[in-house]
Write an enzyme that holds these catalytic residues in place. Sequence first.
Site, mmCIF file in Angstrom:
data_model
loop_
_atom_site.group_PDB
_atom_site.id
_atom_site.type_symbol
_atom_site.label_atom_id
_atom_site.label_comp_id
_atom_site.label_asym_id
_atom_site.label_seq_id
_atom_site.Cartn_x
_atom_site.Cartn_y
_atom_site.Cartn_z
ATOM 1 N N ASP A 1 4.720 1.068 -10.270
ATOM 2 C CA ASP A 1 4.774 -0.754 -9.978
ATOM 3 C C ASP A 1 2.885 -1.085 -10.336
ATOM 4 O O ASP A 1 3.326 -2.624 -10.442
ATOM 5 C CB ASP A 1 4.064 -0.235 -8.323
ATOM 6 C CG ASP A 1 5.017 -1.178 -7.818
ATOM 7 O OD1 ASP A 1 5.248 -2.093 -7.995
ATOM 8 O OD2 ASP A 1 4.432 -1.616 -5.988
ATOM 9 N N LYS B 1 -0.922 12.031 -15.083
ATOM 10 C CA LYS B 1 -2.263 12.106 -14.351
ATOM 11 C C LYS B 1 -1.895 13.870 -14.049
ATOM 12 O O LYS B 1 -2.583 14.320 -13.030
ATOM 13 C CB LYS B 1 -2.501 11.711 -12.597
ATOM 14 C CG LYS B 1 -4.189 11.459 -13.072
ATOM 15 C CD LYS B 1 -5.300 10.311 -13.942
ATOM 16 C CE LYS B 1 -6.449 11.504 -13.514
ATOM 17 N NZ LYS B 1 -7.447 10.923 -14.564
ATOM 18 N N TYR C 1 6.052 6.857 -3.063
ATOM 19 C CA TYR C 1 6.888 5.688 -2.508
ATOM 20 C C TYR C 1 7.954 6.234 -1.831
ATOM 21 O O TYR C 1 9.201 5.198 -0.946
ATOM 22 C CB TYR C 1 7.442 4.605 -3.326
ATOM 23 C CG TYR C 1 6.667 3.501 -3.936
ATOM 24 C CD1 TYR C 1 4.776 3.926 -3.247
ATOM 25 C CD2 TYR C 1 6.471 2.835 -3.528
ATOM 26 C CE1 TYR C 1 3.579 3.135 -4.195
ATOM 27 C CE2 TYR C 1 5.667 1.293 -4.762
ATOM 28 C CZ TYR C 1 4.258 1.931 -4.672
ATOM 29 O OH TYR C 1 3.474 1.336 -5.502
ATOM 30 N N ASP D 1 -5.338 6.760 -16.279
ATOM 31 C CA ASP D 1 -6.539 5.479 -16.582
ATOM 32 C C ASP D 1 -6.798 5.482 -17.645
ATOM 33 O O ASP D 1 -7.027 3.803 -18.170
ATOM 34 C CB ASP D 1 -7.737 6.640 -16.187
ATOM 35 C CG ASP D 1 -7.686 8.318 -15.955
ATOM 36 O OD1 ASP D 1 -6.285 8.732 -16.785
ATOM 37 O OD2 ASP D 1 -8.591 9.188 -15.915
#
Length: 360
Positions: A249, A191, A124, A225
């Site tokens: 988000d 991740k 972002y 995940d």
Amino acid sequence: MAHKITLIPGDGIGPEVTEAARKCIEATGVEIDWEEAYAGAEAKAEFGELLPRKTLDSIKKNKVALKGPIETPIGEGFRSVNVAIRHALDLYACLRPAKSYPGVKSPYKDIDLVVVRENSEDLYAGIEFEKGKPETREIIRKIDACAEKTIRPDSGISIKPISEFASKRIVKFAFEYALKNKRRKITAIHKANIMKFTDGLFLKCAREVAGEYAGKIIFEEALIDNMSMQLVQKPNNYDVLVLPNLYGDIISDLCAGLVGGLGVAPGANFGDEAAVFEAVHGSAPKYKGKNKVNPTAMILSGMLMLKYIGEEKAAARLEDAVGAVLAEGKSVTYDLKPNRDDPAAAGTQEMAEAIIKKIK
Ligand code: NAD
């Protein structure tokens, strides 16, 4: 002495929900001297720009703002007025509590999660290169030259910067929030197995900061995940979640869904110098001026604001009143009725009035 606070009505349903929130906040008896400031369409009409300097100065001076949602007209230069406010004031921490209130239809009961999202970097950051542009081709050429992998020449590129500074800062914020609010556990989400140098750095920083709080708060790590599945299956296993911007988000919307959706999801953005309180939802333009939408998210954002300015008792009384109206299920807006077309649904201001009546 009255608290001086900037009030930004915003666009679409913004003026209606901020008005409802203002009335409820005032009904607690806390004295507030509101300074109205504009951003979005109204600001554009009056001052010729979407985010006037005056508005930023007002927030900087008062250090606290209650803000309605702001629409970002497409093609006006700004990626988003909301992102511009966060960047200009370095509001690096986005806090989004997701809490069950009896009476609100949702898949779970007794959820009490808090999402702490990094607000200043990651994908972002707005560093993007369009497919086919000379600078994009140049970047692809450089990356191909120094990495072992190649990028397809017809690619667009978004850059994901994750810094040690911002990662430590957000995790520290999460721990300080957890301590102050007597929370039991923090889960850092990442991740890092795939993005070793960005998410890996975030995770390393999270571990380091967690070490400083050892024995005070439980610290856990989870892959984004796996976490998405765990939150849907066993949300009660979690407490405070700390995440880089993009995952934050997405997961905060998932958590809002767990407790009944956007109508009841409050939020806040914190920096070292200022804090801006706002609902998670946007300006829902099709409902503008209809006195129809749910004011709860904005009122609960006001409740968070009361807590922040040291008015904890007033915040608790306001939250209890909101809880009582939701539990009764009578004076609530259409989205909280079992049948969304229920003609007996309350309007935005009527729901606010019902909440005011329940403030003890
Ligand atoms: P949105 O949240 O405005 O609305 C999506 C739908 O959610 C609405 O049509 C409505 O059905 C429901 N909804 C939203 N708020 C509700 C409420 N209080 N009560 C009942 N139902 C509610 O999302 P969008 O349509 O994607 O965005 C509209 C505009 O808002 C866009 O211009 C976007 O940029 C802006 N936006 C602003 C903010 C912000 O100011 N922080 C956040 C998100 C979106």
